[in-house]
Design an enzyme around this catalytic site. Structure first.
Site, PDB file in Angstrom:
ATOM      1  CG  HIS A  99      33.739  38.834  37.961  1.00  0.00           C
ATOM      2  ND1 HIS A  99      33.562  37.900  38.839  1.00  0.00           N
ATOM      3  CD2 HIS A  99      35.295  39.383  38.223  1.00  0.00           C
ATOM      4  CE1 HIS A  99      34.843  37.724  39.338  1.00  0.00           C
ATOM      5  NE2 HIS A  99      35.794  38.538  39.044  1.00  0.00           N
ATOM      6  CG  HIS A 109      40.021  31.224  36.281  1.00  0.00           C
ATOM      7  ND1 HIS A 109      40.573  29.783  36.470  1.00  0.00           N
ATOM      8  CD2 HIS A 109      40.968  32.041  36.077  1.00  0.00           C
ATOM      9  CE1 HIS A 109      41.796  29.895  36.637  1.00  0.00           C
ATOM     10  NE2 HIS A 109      42.190  31.169  36.312  1.00  0.00           N
ATOM     11  CG  ASN A 111      46.194  30.350  33.606  1.00  0.00           C
ATOM     12  OD1 ASN A 111      46.944  29.392  33.781  1.00  0.00           O
ATOM     13  ND2 ASN A 111      46.632  31.551  33.442  1.00  0.00           N
ATOM     14  CB  VAL A 112      46.175  27.876  28.650  1.00  0.00           C
ATOM     15  CG1 VAL A 112      45.100  26.806  28.490  1.00  0.00           C
ATOM     16  CG2 VAL A 112      45.776  28.935  27.483  1.00  0.00           C
ATOM     17  NE  ARG A 113      49.781  27.647  35.264  1.00  0.00           N
ATOM     18  CZ  ARG A 113      48.736  26.959  35.513  1.00  0.00           C
ATOM     19  NH1 ARG A 113      47.761  27.338  35.161  1.00  0.00           N
ATOM     20  NH2 ARG A 113      48.529  25.949  36.348  1.00  0.00           N
ATOM     21  CG  HIS A 148      31.792  19.042  34.835  1.00  0.00           C
ATOM     22  ND1 HIS A 148      33.090  18.780  35.367  1.00  0.00           N
ATOM     23  CD2 HIS A 148      31.248  19.948  35.754  1.00  0.00           C
ATOM     24  CE1 HIS A 148      33.098  19.336  36.525  1.00  0.00           C
ATOM     25  NE2 HIS A 148      32.131  20.193  36.696  1.00  0.00           N
ATOM     26  CG  HIS A 178      39.595  30.696  54.631  1.00  0.00           C
ATOM     27  ND1 HIS A 178      40.432  30.769  53.704  1.00  0.00           N
ATOM     28  CD2 HIS A 178      38.667  31.586  54.458  1.00  0.00           C
ATOM     29  CE1 HIS A 178      40.014  31.768  52.758  1.00  0.00           C
ATOM     30  NE2 HIS A 178      38.857  32.368  53.483  1.00  0.00           N
ATOM     31  NE  ARG A 263      50.083  47.567  33.311  1.00  0.00           N
ATOM     32  CZ  ARG A 263      48.981  47.930  33.287  1.00  0.00           C
ATOM     33  NH1 ARG A 263      48.121  46.719  33.305  1.00  0.00           N
ATOM     34  NH2 ARG A 263      48.471  48.920  32.899  1.00  0.00           N
TER      35      ARG A 263
END
Length: 307
Positions: A99, A109, A111-113, A148, A178, A263
């Protein structure tokens, strides 16, 4: 087909967390990441949370590594894959949310998992997931195109259709139902990846992880010193409310962490430090705030915007 190598994945994720934290710190004068090591009860794993607060460039930046184990996957993981029910699991990943202080710098943001689910007498089920996406408050076409372009470079070695597929997946996933609006300008998102064997899938995940910094850092450097007024800061805080709504209502990672007894402080580090809501607020027609909605929060092929 090659067997999963969990230790290789863990080593890569540890190094990725280090690289990203060091790179983000170079954009600050004094602020540094504070590391928080944590363990879950028993032999159920733990993690390494790093948070940087109150910087000149980043109001808050969180970069988390976690490696957790459990006796059964939660509803967020088995809802669309009933074959996973009743299996032990291990989950490893790096997740980050940045942020910025300046409202002309977008939130990002990534994320790799990796997951593996096992059951006695049956073959393990494993898969990779991840991606990165960008959430601007004020739109700049150059930034969107650059973001991109880097996303496409991450995907190009793995097939001509991979970028288009993962871009659409990202547009569809990071959509606030929503509100009937996208969270940002997208990027990449993929899940349940195991096609082509462990090595190919691992390389694809690494490519996505490795392209995050080349995608984001040039944007931060271009925008972090632009002058802004309270009006722009207020709009940033208002739009951060959309980020909170998505993460608490729809985000699979947040739901997975909470449903597995993760956590809480590490899971919710993705939320912005300052945020506001306004009742039924609408931007003025023709304003830069309106342009965000009219131009940038509309899924499009950004690679066709410029040569």
């Amino acid at each position: 087909m090659s067997a999963p190598n969990i230790q290789a994945v863990k080593a890569y994720l540890f190094a990725l967390q280090d690289t990203i934290c060091l790179s983000l710190e170079t954009l600050e004068e004094d602020a540094k990441f504070v590391e928080d090591l944590w363990q879950r009860g028993g032999d159920t794993g733990g993690g390494r949370t790093r948070v940087m607060e109150n910087g000149q460039t980043f109001e808050q930046a969180g970069v988390n590594f976690s490696h957790v184990r459990g006796g059964s996957l939660p509803a967020s993981a088995t809802q669309h894959r009933p074959e996973l029910a009743g299996r032990d699991f291990e989950a490893l990943g790096v997740s980050l949310v940045i942020h910025p202080r300046n409202p002309f710098v977008p939130t990002s943001h990534a994320n790799v998992r990796f997951f593996i689910a096992e059951k006695a007498g049956e073959e393990p089920i494993w898969w990779f997931g991840g991606g990165f996406d960008l959430t601007p408050y004020y739109g700049f076409e150059d930034d969107a195109v650059h973001w991109h372009q880097q996303a496409k470079k991450a995907c190009d070695p793995f097939g001509e259709t991979v970028y288009d597929e993962y871009k659409k997946w990202c547009d569809d996933y990071f959509f606030i139902k929503h509100r009937n609006e996208p969270r940002g300008i997208g990027g990449l998102f993929f899940d349940d990846l195991n096609e082509g064997g462990f090595e190919r899938c691992f390389e694809l995940m690494k490519s996505v992880g490795n392209h995050y910094l080349p995608a984001y850092i040039p944007i931060v450097e271009r925008r972090k010193s632009l002058p802004f007024a309270q009006k722009e800061k207020d709009f940033q805080c208002y739009r951060r409310g959309r980020y909170v709504e998505f993460n608490l209502v729809y985000d699979r990672g947040t739901l997975f962490g909470l449903q597995t007894g993760g956590r809480t402080e590490s899971i919710l580090m993705s939320l912005p430090p300052n945020v506001t809501w306004r009742y039924n607020w609408q931007p003025a027609a023709g304003s830069e705030e309106s342009r965000l909605y009219d131009v940038f929060l509309q899924p499009k092929n950004w690679l066709n915007q410029k040569d």
